[in-house]
Design a protein around this motif. Structure first.
Motif, PDB file in Angstrom:
ATOM      1  N   ASP A 117       0.829  -1.210   0.000  1.00 27.91           N
ATOM      2  CA  ASP A 117       0.000   0.000   0.000  1.00 27.91           C
ATOM      3  C   ASP A 117       0.862   1.259   0.000  1.00 27.91           C
ATOM      4  N   ARG A 118       1.898   1.245   0.827  1.00 28.14           N
ATOM      5  CA  ARG A 118       2.796   2.412   0.902  1.00 28.14           C
ATOM      6  C   ARG A 118       3.514   2.619  -0.427  1.00 28.14           C
ATOM      7  N   VAL A 119       3.981   1.516  -1.014  1.00 23.70           N
ATOM      8  CA  VAL A 119       4.697   1.614  -2.291  1.00 23.70           C
ATOM      9  C   VAL A 119       3.773   2.147  -3.379  1.00 23.70           C
ATOM     10  N   ARG A 120       2.545   1.649  -3.418  1.00 25.48           N
ATOM     11  CA  ARG A 120       1.600   2.077  -4.451  1.00 25.48           C
ATOM     12  C   ARG A 120       1.296   3.571  -4.334  1.00 25.48           C
ATOM     13  N   GLN A 121       1.045   4.036  -3.117  1.00 22.99           N
ATOM     14  CA  GLN A 121       0.701   5.446  -2.928  1.00 22.99           C
ATOM     15  C   GLN A 121       1.887   6.358  -3.216  1.00 22.99           C
ATOM     16  N   ALA A 122       3.091   5.952  -2.743  1.00 19.07           N
ATOM     17  CA  ALA A 122       4.275   6.786  -2.964  1.00 19.07           C
ATOM     18  C   ALA A 122       4.651   6.822  -4.444  1.00 19.07           C
ATOM     19  N   ALA A 123       4.550   5.673  -5.124  1.00 23.21           N
ATOM     20  CA  ALA A 123       4.871   5.634  -6.551  1.00 23.21           C
ATOM     21  C   ALA A 123       3.878   6.466  -7.351  1.00 23.21           C
ATOM     22  N   ALA A 124       2.599   6.440  -6.945  1.00 17.76           N
ATOM     23  CA  ALA A 124       1.591   7.256  -7.628  1.00 17.76           C
ATOM     24  C   ALA A 124       1.880   8.738  -7.461  1.00 17.76           C
ATOM     25  N   ALA A 125       2.528   9.098  -6.338  1.00 17.98           N
ATOM     26  CA  ALA A 125       2.889  10.502  -6.093  1.00 17.98           C
ATOM     27  C   ALA A 125       4.176  10.898  -6.803  1.00 17.98           C
ATOM     28  N   GLY A 126       4.761   9.967  -7.562  1.00 21.02           N
ATOM     29  CA  GLY A 126       5.953  10.295  -8.336  1.00 21.02           C
ATOM     30  C   GLY A 126       7.263  10.064  -7.614  1.00 21.02           C
TER      31      GLY A 126
END
Length: 470
Positions: A258-267
């Motif tokens: 979840d953390r990886v997905r959200q951080a990656a979506a934020a660039g």
């Protein structure tokens, strides 16, 4: 039988909500003793209820544990019962060992092996099949089956009850008991080699791991002189923001999807990967990295990362975060360039705020905390001199310098203390072998190819370098 079925049905249907409500009510009293007493009350109460319903005491305690594990208080409960857990678990296995009769085992060893292998294989197939039914990937399903294939502690309870109620012939008790113990003994080896087993059983698992590593390599392939951040929690994210502010590239590895997905979506430059595995570190560009930072406090995992870095990129420095300085020497001996204990940093910040609040001038507070850090962190004594450090104010300030001894240095084999660099006004901050292994400077013996980081004023550093290289 009907009474027992009704009781278990009620416990599993409404027990979770009731347990959460009750533990919340108790937790609001903010009393550790009251919380512990209520845990015992719940466990013993459910054990009493199941016994009166015609079931065993152990089943009631087992159900109590399942219900508590479904609440948000499970971690607190695990901490509170840890002393009881360790003592009673040891006592439990001692009683199992005392019940084991070894004489029939020698005569019927083939039966013990058969009773070990068949249930383990059957349980593995059952668990892996159920995991696949719930749409788990093949690799995950197979690993779950391997991890849970051994006999469980509750099996000993069932075996004892079967013996007491004469459901199992006495001559079968020792072989079955031995097979259960043997399955537990082989479990660590099954887990150790689980990756190889899964690779052979499932080709798609290898493909999925390859895709994951490819995604890491794809992001890092054009990156050089970057920082690899192991763990992307609060500390890792704060470090990433500071690096971004200085236009320093980084690659973060984290195991929270979840953390990886959200951080990656934020660039942000973060990917899913285990930093304690060599494949993930190499895919993240370890050989091209400028530094590695372990931002989470897990000493065993940090030691694994240090070992991998020392093996595959010994010249890459590693900074490790810890809670305190308990494992300081162990981490340094493993190759950590610097270890940052939270407790020490927290105490310095508390001291600086307290001093400022009682009227100590801010400049003096900054100097005091800086001196404290200088004594604690060797790498903060000064800085490495650069082309833009030639202002009038900086020309006479202490700075850092790296000196690498020639392979055939005349000082090879001599104690570092014999050079008496302190007499020149120079302090040795760190010592690193040609292999990349860091050593404590005090009492160290020099060798060809050693790199010394020394601290002092420019004139003293020049004299020290001349002495070391002469």
């Amino acid at each position: 039988g009907l009474k027992a079925a009704v009781l278990l049905g009620l416990l599993f249907y409404g027990g979770q909500k009731l347990m959460r409500w009750w533990l919340t009510l108790v937790a609001r009293r903010k009393s550790d003793e009251l919380f512990m007493l209520n845990l015992l009350l719940v466990t013993l109460g459910l054990a009493w209820m199941t016994e009166h319903a015609g079931l065993s005491l152990a089943l009631g305690a087992f159900v109590a544990g399942m219900l508590i594990a479904e609440t948000e208080y499970k971690h607190q409960v695990e901490t509170d019962i840890r002393p009881f857990h360790d003592v009673l678990l040891g006592l439990f296995f001692i009683t199992i060992g005392m019940k084991l009769d070894w004489r029939p085992l020698v005569d019927h060893w083939w039966l013990v092996i058969l009773l070990t292998a068949l249930p383990v294989l059957a349980k593995f197939a059952l668990i892996a099949g159920l995991a696949r039914m719930f749409r788990s990937p093949p690799g995950v399903a197979l690993r779950t089956g391997l991890y849970l294939a051994q006999a469980g502690e509750f099996g000993f309870v069932l075996l004892t009850l079967g013996e007491q109620h004469r459901l199992i012939d006495p001559q079968w008790v020792s072989p079955v008991l031995a097979s259960m113990v043997l399955s537990m003994l082989v479990t660590p080896f099954i887990i150790m080699y689980s990756n190889r087993i899964v690779m052979k059983l499932s080709s798609s698992d290898w493909l999925m791991q390859s895709v994951a590593l490819t995604s890491i390599a794809k992001k890092s392939i054009k990156t050089e002189a970057h920082v690899i951040i192991c763990g992307y929690g609060r500390s890792g994210q704060n470090l990433a923001r500071l690096l971004e502010g200085e236009a320093i590239p980084y690659m973060a590895l984290d195991l929270d999807p979840d953390r990886v997905r959200q951080a990656a979506a934020a660039g942000q430059s973060v990917v899913f990967g285990d930093a304690a595995k060599v494949q993930s570190l190499m895919a993240a560009g370890l050989a091209r990295a400028a530094a590695v930072v372990v931002s989470y406090h897990d000493t065993p995992s940090a030691l694994k990362i240090l070992n991998l870095v020392q093996t595959h990129a010994p010249r890459v420095p590693v900074v490790v975060r810890t809670i305190d300085d308990t494992d300081l020497e162990k981490l340094r001996a493993a190759g950590a360039t610097e270890v940052v204990p939270e407790a020490i940093e927290g105490s310095l910040m508390l001291a600086s705020h307290a001093l400022a609040l009682v009227g100590v001038p801010v400049r003096r507070v900054i100097r005091i905390t800086r001196d404290a850090r200088d004594k604690r962190y060797g790498l903060l004594r000064g800085y490495f001199h650069g082309a833009d450090d030639d202002t009038v104010d900086e020309l006479d300030q202490a700075r850092l310098s790296s000196v690498t001894l020639p392979t055939a240095s005349q000082h090879a084999g001599k104690p570092l203390d014999d050079l008496a660099l302190h007499a020149l006004g120079v302090a040795v901050v760190s010592l690193r072998r040609a292999s990349g292994k860091g050593l404590l400077a005090d009492g160290a013996t020099l060798a060809g190819g050693d790199t010394l980081v020394i601290s002092g004023r420019p004139q003293a550093l020049a004299l020290a370098e001349e002495k070391l290289l002469g």
